[in-house]
Enzyme design. Structure first.
Site, PDB file in Angstrom:
ATOM      1  N   TYR A 141      -3.262  -0.092  15.072  1.00 58.06           N
ATOM      2  CA  TYR A 141      -3.390   1.015  16.029  1.00 58.06           C
ATOM      3  C   TYR A 141      -3.356   0.526  17.477  1.00 58.06           C
ATOM      4  O   TYR A 141      -3.103   1.294  18.399  1.00 58.06           O
ATOM      5  CB  TYR A 141      -4.683   1.806  15.795  1.00 58.06           C
ATOM      6  CG  TYR A 141      -4.688   2.640  14.523  1.00 58.06           C
ATOM      7  CD1 TYR A 141      -3.570   2.706  13.701  1.00 58.06           C
ATOM      8  CD2 TYR A 141      -5.806   3.357  14.148  1.00 58.06           C
ATOM      9  CE1 TYR A 141      -3.581   3.456  12.535  1.00 58.06           C
ATOM     10  CE2 TYR A 141      -5.818   4.113  12.991  1.00 58.06           C
ATOM     11  CZ  TYR A 141      -4.700   4.155  12.179  1.00 58.06           C
ATOM     12  OH  TYR A 141      -4.720   4.907  11.032  1.00 58.06           O
ATOM     13  N   LYS A 192      -4.231  -6.040   1.849  1.00 62.02           N
ATOM     14  CA  LYS A 192      -2.928  -5.972   1.163  1.00 62.02           C
ATOM     15  C   LYS A 192      -2.329  -7.364   1.308  1.00 62.02           C
ATOM     16  O   LYS A 192      -1.236  -7.555   1.852  1.00 62.02           O
ATOM     17  CB  LYS A 192      -2.077  -4.873   1.849  1.00 62.02           C
ATOM     18  CG  LYS A 192      -0.787  -4.544   1.138  1.00 62.02           C
ATOM     19  CD  LYS A 192      -0.983  -3.756  -0.133  1.00 62.02           C
ATOM     20  CE  LYS A 192       0.366  -3.507  -0.808  1.00 62.02           C
ATOM     21  NZ  LYS A 192       0.248  -2.964  -2.153  1.00 62.02           N
ATOM     22  N   ASP A 224      -4.035  -0.138  -2.197  1.00 62.83           N
ATOM     23  CA  ASP A 224      -3.507   0.912  -3.075  1.00 62.83           C
ATOM     24  C   ASP A 224      -4.433   1.116  -4.272  1.00 62.83           C
ATOM     25  O   ASP A 224      -4.742   2.243  -4.663  1.00 62.83           O
ATOM     26  CB  ASP A 224      -2.065   0.606  -3.509  1.00 62.83           C
ATOM     27  CG  ASP A 224      -1.838  -0.862  -3.863  1.00 62.83           C
ATOM     28  OD1 ASP A 224      -2.712  -1.699  -3.548  1.00 62.83           O
ATOM     29  OD2 ASP A 224      -0.804  -1.174  -4.469  1.00 62.83           O
ATOM     30  N   ASP A 248      -9.343   4.029   8.132  1.00 66.55           N
ATOM     31  CA  ASP A 248      -9.135   5.413   8.567  1.00 66.55           C
ATOM     32  C   ASP A 248      -8.831   6.290   7.350  1.00 66.55           C
ATOM     33  O   ASP A 248      -9.444   7.342   7.130  1.00 66.55           O
ATOM     34  CB  ASP A 248      -7.936   5.408   9.546  1.00 66.55           C
ATOM     35  CG  ASP A 248      -7.764   6.726  10.268  1.00 66.55           C
ATOM     36  OD1 ASP A 248      -8.619   7.609  10.101  1.00 66.55           O
ATOM     37  OD2 ASP A 248      -6.762   6.863  10.994  1.00 66.55           O
ATOM     38  N   ASP A 252     -11.711   8.825   5.064  1.00 65.20           N
ATOM     39  CA  ASP A 252     -11.519  10.273   4.937  1.00 65.20           C
ATOM     40  C   ASP A 252     -11.444  10.683   3.470  1.00 65.20           C
ATOM     41  O   ASP A 252     -11.959  11.727   3.077  1.00 65.20           O
ATOM     42  CB  ASP A 252     -10.248  10.723   5.670  1.00 65.20           C
ATOM     43  CG  ASP A 252     -10.557  11.155   7.095  1.00 65.20           C
ATOM     44  OD1 ASP A 252     -11.645  10.794   7.594  1.00 65.20           O
ATOM     45  OD2 ASP A 252      -9.729  11.856   7.709  1.00 65.20           O
TER      46      ASP A 252
END
Ligand code: NAD
Length: 360
Positions: A141, A192, A224, A248, A252
């Site tokens: 980000y 990952k 994943d 993030d 959620d």
């Protein structure tokens, strides 16, 4: 010396739910003899109305001086036509960056009494209690270079840079290990590393850091699989730590397992353990001023503040127990109402928590 807490209620339902959290703080002070001095400030739209900016220098100075900040929520239609640089949300973002709040703690906790509110089967989520530790100020980000460029053949290409320095990984890993230590002692690091070198380094640094935390059991999971496991068998997790983007998305997803946005607190901490604590939800302008808002996320944010920034774990535990107590008694605000419950407003819910806290 008194501990310093800054209270920034913000906009919409912010002041209503903050009033209930302050009632609970007063009760906790009484029961546990806490020495906490509370100061007050305006942020977001309320600060724009008063000072013309969403966070003025005086409030920022109060924030720097405080051990912890209890934040409500900001924003609302009244300020929607403000220029981007002066929107209410800028006050929140400025506080995060000025105080270098790099560690975002997002619990996904489902009180067993509310298991029916989840979209998953009650037996999968009843008693769920996960803490997601998300790195908040680095990763893809913020990585440079970033942008959209035009290639020689005229085609446009978008690009971002996923970057983490060892020091950034080390400091978020430490926050997660410390949090795991205060809970059941299990930490799952999500990456990952089979595809992305940056998360290969992430894994290496987390493993190196684990040497100082022999009492914490460390595991690793690809992102994943972590997403899949969160909706398959979420109770296998205790503390999860991950980078900005994965955090993030996963936080959620985990939040939704609990069914109600009105129940979820969060914290953002810096290296000095100074922190800002706020509900996950926004300012809910649709119900502001109607005594309908659920104050429990704000009250649970206060409990986190006491635990993580003010080292008052006993008071934090007691507040969380009192929240569970009011749910046991059947009290519900509209957002978590179910058949046969005792429907109450914002103030009555706060009073019920105070009652449980003082008469436990
Ligand atoms: P929201 O979270 O404010 O509301 C979404 C829905 O959930 C609404 O129906 C609302 O009534 C309900 N809700 C939220 N909190 C509740 C509570 N405590 N009790 C009962 N019901 C509750 O999100 P939104 O509607 O997308 O945004 C409204 C405003 O809040 C916008 O201006 C947005 O920018 C701002 N916002 C602020 C923050 C923050 O301050 N951290 C976060 C998200 C949104």
């Amino acid at each position: 010396m008194s501990k310093q807490m800054l209270c920034l209620p913000g906009d919409g339902i912010g002041p209503e739910i903050m009033a209930e959290a302050l009632k609970v703080l007063d009760a906790a002070k009484l029961r546990f003899g806490l020495d906490i001095e509370v100061s007050h400030g305006l942020v977001g739209g309320a600060a724009i109305d008063q000072y013309g900016v969403p966070l003025n220098d005086e409030t920022l100075a109060l924030a720097r001086h405080a051990d912890a900040i209890l934040f409500g929520a900001v924003g609302g239609p009244k300020w929607d036509d403000q220029p981007m640089a002066n929107r209410p949300e800028k006050g929140l973002l400025q506080l995060r960056s000025e105080l270098d709040l790099f560690a975002n703690l997002r619990p996904a906790m489902l009180f067993p009494q509310l298991a029916e509110a989840s979209s998953l089967k009650p037996e999968l989520v009843a008693g769920l209690d996960i803490l997601i530790v998300r790195e908040l100020t680095g990763g893809i980000y913020f990585g440079e270079p970033r942008g959209v460029r035009t290639l020689e053949n005229g085609e446009r290409e978008g690009y971002n840079t996923y970057v983490y320095r060892e020091s950034e990984i080390r400091r978020i890993a430490r926050v997660a290990f410390e949090a795991a230590r205060k809970r059941s002692g299990r930490l799952c690091s999500v990456d990952k590393s089979n595809v992305l070198e940056v998360t290969g380094l992430w894994r290496e640094v987390v493993i190196a850091e684990s040497a100082g935390y022999n009492d914490v059991e460390l595991s690793h999971m690809y992102v994943d699989n972590a997403a899949m496991q969160l909706v398959r068998a979420p109770k296998q997790f205790d503390v999860m730590v991950t980078g900005n983007m994965f955090g993030d998305i996963l936080s959620d997803c985990a939040a939704m397992l609990t069914g109600s946005i009105g129940m979820l607190p969060s914290a953002s901490l810096n290296e000095k353990n100074q922190g800002m604590y706020e509900p996950v939800h926004g300012s809910a302008p649709d119900i502001a001023g109607e005594n309908k808002a659920n104050p429990l996320a704000q009250i649970l944010s206060l409990a986190m503040l006491l635990r993580y920034s003010l080292a008052e774990a006993a008071a934090a535990d007691a507040i969380e127990k009192a929240v569970s107590g009011v749910l046991d008694k059947g009290y519900r605000t509209g957002d978590i109402a179910s058949e046969g419950c005792q429907l109450v407003g914002t103030a009555a819910m706060g009073d019920a928590v105070v009652d449980c806290l003082l008469n436990a």
